[in-house]
Scaffold this active site. Structure first.
Site, mmCIF file in Angstrom:
data_model
loop_
_atom_site.group_PDB
_atom_site.id
_atom_site.type_symbol
_atom_site.label_atom_id
_atom_site.label_comp_id
_atom_site.label_asym_id
_atom_site.label_seq_id
_atom_site.Cartn_x
_atom_site.Cartn_y
_atom_site.Cartn_z
ATOM 1 N N GLU A 61 33.129 8.300 9.399
ATOM 2 C CA GLU A 61 33.068 7.969 10.816
ATOM 3 C C GLU A 61 31.743 7.100 11.167
ATOM 4 O O GLU A 61 31.895 6.360 11.885
ATOM 5 C CB GLU A 61 33.476 9.163 11.850
ATOM 6 N N ASP B 213 35.239 10.647 2.393
ATOM 7 C CA ASP B 213 35.280 11.505 3.562
ATOM 8 C C ASP B 213 34.233 11.315 4.492
ATOM 9 O O ASP B 213 32.943 10.855 4.147
ATOM 10 C CB ASP B 213 35.602 12.817 3.100
ATOM 11 N N ASP C 15 41.782 15.924 9.537
ATOM 12 C CA ASP C 15 41.953 17.301 9.384
ATOM 13 C C ASP C 15 43.147 17.696 10.526
ATOM 14 O O ASP C 15 42.663 17.478 11.921
ATOM 15 C CB ASP C 15 40.620 18.095 9.856
HETATM 16 C C1 GLC Z 1 36.625 17.381 5.983
HETATM 17 C C2 GLC Z 1 37.670 16.905 5.203
HETATM 18 C C3 GLC Z 1 38.552 17.784 4.506
HETATM 19 C C4 GLC Z 1 37.668 18.449 3.494
HETATM 20 C C5 GLC Z 1 36.412 18.918 4.281
HETATM 21 C C6 GLC Z 1 35.395 19.552 3.084
HETATM 22 O O1 GLC Z 1 36.694 18.426 6.958
HETATM 23 O O2 GLC Z 1 38.344 16.073 6.259
HETATM 24 O O3 GLC Z 1 39.678 17.179 3.886
HETATM 25 O O4 GLC Z 1 38.203 19.411 2.883
HETATM 26 O O5 GLC Z 1 35.682 18.072 5.088
HETATM 27 O O6 GLC Z 1 35.070 18.482 2.022
#
Ligand code: GLC
Length: 662
Positions: free
Chosen positions: A310, A307, A419
Site C-alpha cells: 500500500e 504484499d 486479509d
Molecule cells: C499480510 C498478507 C497476508 C500474509 C501476511 C504475512 O497480512 O495480507 O496474506 O499472510 O501478511 O505475510
C-alpha cells in the site's frame, strides 16, 4: 465515446494507455467545482444504479455508501470501512441516463454515492490536479467495454495458475511444505500450488532464503514440481535495513529507496523491523527492484505474490516519537489529558498519514511527495516484476498477483482481495467484488478462501470453495494462529476432494472464458443486469453472477442453509455436481426458485440454448484432458474452446481455438 478533461497539472499515472486528446469544454453530466480542490456533483435519479470501484466494500450497486480511494492495510472489513487495499476510481451511473467516469487521480479520493444525501453523487478530492474521463455509451456494459479498451489488455497468468493453491502463514520448513503436498496428494485432493509466506525468507529479507530451512532450494523446487506442485513465494514491499544485506546495500548506494525531505532514506517498520521502500515510481529503481526477482526465478520459481505494498507501515521512528511525546505529557500532567490520548496515539502509529507525507519519489527530474501518489505504489511494485519478467523471459508467462493496486496494474498482474475473515459475510463480499474488479480490468482475482483471519468452520470452507471453483485465482489462505483450514484437516475429507475436483472438471471451460475475456477486453464475471438489461429484478441481483457467456453462478453463503433462493431471468438448466461424480440436471423456468444445494454439491446454471464442456477430473492442471469432455446444457449449439500450452504467449494462434458441437 470517451472525453477527457484535464484539471490542473495531473500526475501521469499511466492507467490509461490510449492517446486521448483533452477536451476543452466541460462534462455533459454533473457539475465540476474547482474552488476547493476538485468536486464532481451529480443528482442521482431514484432508480439509478452505480457500478464500479473494483475492490471496494459493500454491494455490486454502490449506492448508499461512501468509499475512499486510499490504499490501506486494514484487515477488518466491516460494513462501515471506506478504504481497502486498492484504489479503482471507475464508476458507471446507470439509469435513464447512463455514463461512466474514471477519475485518474493517485491520491485520496472520496466517492460519496448517495451516502450523505440519497440523491447525490459527490466525488471529492483535495487538489484539483487530475484527469477526468467521461464515457458515453448505449448501456453500462458498453461503457465498461469502452473503458477497458483504453486501459489495455488484462494480465494473463500461466495455465497452472488456474489450478487450486494452498497457502498458510506459518509454513516454515521444507517438512511443512512436504506435509501439505502429502496431505493433498495422498488424499487425492487436486492441487497445483503451495504458497510460501514470509517465513521462507531469512529474517523477512526480500530475495533471500532461510539459510537453515531452505538449503539447496532448486532441488526442493524440483522435488515439488515432480509432484506437479509449484511453490509461489511472497515478496514484500519493504527491504530490511541491515548492513551487509546485498539488496539493502545496493539500494542505498544507488539511491533507489524513497527518501525523506532531507535526502536520508525513509525508514518504516514492517515484518522485518526497519525497512526502506524501493522507489518503484522511479524507472531506474523499478528496473533494479524487478531484477531482484531473478534470484528466485533462477532457482525454478514461476510465480510470486506481492504484499504489503500500500505500502503498509506498522510504525516509523517519527511515529514512535509522536507517541512518546503524548505519553510524556500525559505522565507529566495526567490531569490535563487522558489515558485515551495515549491509546489513540498508539493506534495511530500504523498507516499514519503524516508518515505518508514524509517521503518522496524521484520521477524524472521531479521529487514527488508520496502522499500525492500514494495509490500507485502497489501498481508500480507489480509493474517492476512484470517488466522484469518481460526482460528476463519475454516469451513466458509468470504468475503474479498483488495486494495493493490501481487501475493500470491489471496489465501486469492479478490481485487477491487481501486479509478477509472466516466470516460468511466476507464470502458474500468476495462474490460482489468480482464483477466490479472485472470492470476495472482485473480478471485474475480471488479472495482468501475459507477466510484469512478468525477460525474457519468446515461448512464455511466447503461453501467458500464452491464459490472459489469459479474465481480465476482459487487459493485457500489463512493467518498464523488461526484454525488449520487445509482441505485434508476436516472430517469427511472426500467432500473437499469432490468440490475442489469440480474446478478441474470445469477447467477447459473456465480457462476458455478467461482467455476470451482477456483477449477481447471483456468481462469474465458480469452482474446479471449486463446480460438482461430489460429485467428489473436483475438490477437488484447482488448474490448471483454471470460467468463467461454460458453460465450463471449462485453459491450458498449462509450457514446451516441447505439451499437458497435464486432468480432466473430466463429458462436455465440447473446443474449440480454431485459427490458421486454424477450430475444433477433440471430445466427450470424463468422466475424465482428455491433450490436445494447440499454442502458437498457445486451448483451452476446454464443459460438457455447454451452448453459447456465438462472434463474428467484430474489432480493437477496439466493432467486435465480438454479433448475428452461431456457436453452439458442445451444441445444444438456450438461452443468455442480455447486451448494453448499454458506457458507461452502464442495467443493469436488460430489453432488455439476449436469449435465444438453438441
Ligand atoms: C499480510 C498478507 C497476508 C500474509 C501476511 C504475512 O497480512 O495480507 O496474506 O499472510 O501478511 O505475510
Amino acid at each position: 465515446m470517451i472525453r477527457k478533461y484535464v484539471y490542473g497539472t495531473p500526475f501521469n499515472t499511466e492507467a490509461v494507455i490510449a492517446d486521448i486528446k483533452a477536451d476543452s469544454g466541460s462534462p455533459a453530466y454533473g457539475t465540476v467545482g474547482l474552488e476547493e480542490g476538485f468536486s464532481f456533483m451529480y443528482t442521482l435519479k431514484e432508480r439509478d444504479v452505480v457500478y464500479g470501484l473494483g475492490e471496494a466494500n459493500r454491494g455490486i450497486n454502490k449506492r448508499g455508501g461512501c468509499y475512499i480511494s486510499d490504499c490501506t492495510d486494514n484487515p477488518n472489513h466491516t460494513e462501515d470501512v471506506r478504504s481497502l487495499y486498492a484504489a479503482h476510481n471507475f464508476i458507471v451511473v446507470a439509469g435513464d441516463t447512463c455514463f461512466g467516469l474514471f477519475v485518474d487521480y493517485p491520491s485520496k479520493l472520496t466517492f460519496d454515492i448517495g451516502f450523505t444525501r440519497m440523491d447525490t453523487l459527490a466525488i471529492i478530492c483535495e487538489t484539483g490536479d487530475l484527469c477526468l474521463y467521461v464515457i458515453e455509451g448505449e448501456s453500462s456494459y458498453d461503457i465498461v467495454k469502452q473503458f477497458r479498451k483504453i486501459i489495455g489488455r488484462s494480465y494473463i497468468p500461466p495455465k497452472f495458475a488456474f489450478g487450486f493453491g494452498q497457502s498458510r502463514w506459518g509454513y516454515q520448513t521444507k517438512e511443512d511444505f512436504r506435509q501439505v503436498a502429502e496431505g493433498y496428494r495422498k488424499n487425492h485432493i487436486p492441487l497445483d500450488m503451495i504458497y510460501m509466506d514470509i517465513d521462507y525468507m531469512q529474517d523477512y529479507k526480500d530475495f533471500t532464503l532461510h539459510e537453515e530451512n531452505f538449503r539447496d532450494f532448486p532441488r526442493f523446487v524440483q522435488e515439488m514440481k515432480d509432484q506437479n506442485i509449484r511453490l509461489i513465494p511472497i515478496i514484500d514491499a519493504g527491504v530490511k535495513v541491515e548492513k551487509g544485506y546485498e539488496v539493502y546495500e545496493e539500494g542505498v548506494k544507488n539511491r533507489y529507496f524513497c527518501q525523506r525531505e532531507d535526502g536520508s532514506d525513509f525508514v518504516a517498520a514492517v515484518w522485518p523491523g526497519d525497512t526502506h521502500f524501493p522507489d518503484v515510481l522511479n524507472p531506474e529503481a523499478r528496473k533494479w527492484f524487478g531484477d531482484q526477482y531473478r534470484f528466485l526465478m533462477e532457482q525454478g520459481i514461476e510465480g510470486f505474490w506481492n504484499d504489503m505494498n500500500e505500502p503498509a507501515i506498522f510504525y516509523t521512528p517519527e511515529g514512535i516519537k509522536r507517541v512518546s511525546q503524548v505519553m510524556k505529557s500525559f505522565l507529566e500532567n495526567p490531569e490535563a489529558g487522558s489515558p485515551w490520548d495515549v491509546k489513540d496515539a498508539l493506534e495511530a502509529l500504523s498507516g499514519n498519514q503524516d508518515d505518508y507525507k514524509a517521503f518522496y519519489h524521484q520521477v524524472g527530474k521531479e521529487r514527488i511527495c508520496h502522499d500525492k501518489v500514494h495509490n500507485l505504489f502497489g501498481f508500480n511494485m507489480t509493474r517492476a516484476a512484470g517488466e522484469a519478467f518481460e526482460r528476463i523471459a519475454p516469451d513466458r508467462r509468470f504468475l503474479m498477483f498483488s495486494r495493493s493496486s490501481y487501475i493500470g496494474m491489471h496489465r501486469y498482474g492479478g490481485l487477491w482481495t487481501g486479509d478477509n475473515k472466516s466470516w460468511w459475510s466476507h464470502m458474500l463480499l468476495n462474490l460482489k467484488m468480482m464483477p466490479s474488479l472485472n470492470m476495472c480490468g482485473f480478471l485474475y482475482i480471488g479472495a482468501d478462501l475459507g477466510g484469512f483471519g478468525a477460525n474457519a468452520t468446515r461448512d464455511l470452507v466447503l461453501r467458500w470453495l464452491a464459490l472459489g471453483v469459479f474465481t480465476p485465482l482459487m487459493r485457500n489462505h489463512a493467518a498464523i494462529g488461526t484454525r488449520d483450514q487445509e482441505c485434508y484437516r476436516f472430517e469427511n475429507m472426500e467432500d473437499f476432494r469432490h468440490v475442489v475436483g469440480v474446478r478441474y472438471r470445469l477447467l477447459p471451460y473456465l480457462y476458455s472464458e478467461y482467455m476470451k475475456a482477456a483477449l477481447s477486453d471483456d468481462l469474465y464475471f458480469k452482474p446479471l443486469a449486463f446480460v438482461y438489461p430489460e429485467d428489473s429484478h436483475c438490477l437488484q441481483a447482488e448474490d448471483q453472477l454471470m460467468l463467461g457467456n454460458e453460465i450463471m453462478i449462485a453459491p450458498v453463503y449462509t450457514q446451516n442453509a441447505t439451499g437458497r433462493y435464486v432468480y432466473l431471468p430466463e429458462e436455465m438448466k440447473f446443474v449440480k455436481f454431485l459427490p458421486n461424480g454424477s450430475l444433477y440436471e433440471e430445466i427450470l423456468p424463468a422466475g424465482h426458485h428455491y433450490v436445494e444445494i447440499a454442502l458437498n454439491e457445486v451448483p451452476l446454471f446454464i443459460r438457455k440454448g447454451k452448453w459447456i464442456p465438462i472434463a474428467d477430473g484430474a489432480e493437477h492442471v496439466e493432467a486435465v484432458n480438454a479433448s475428452r469432455y461431456t457436453a452439458v446444457g442445451y444441445a444444438g449449439g456450438e461452443y468455442v474452446l480455447y486451448e494453448d500450452d499454458g506457458i507461452h504467449k502464442d495467443y493469436d494462434n488460430p489453432e488455439n481455438w476449436k469449435t465444438l458441437k453438441y
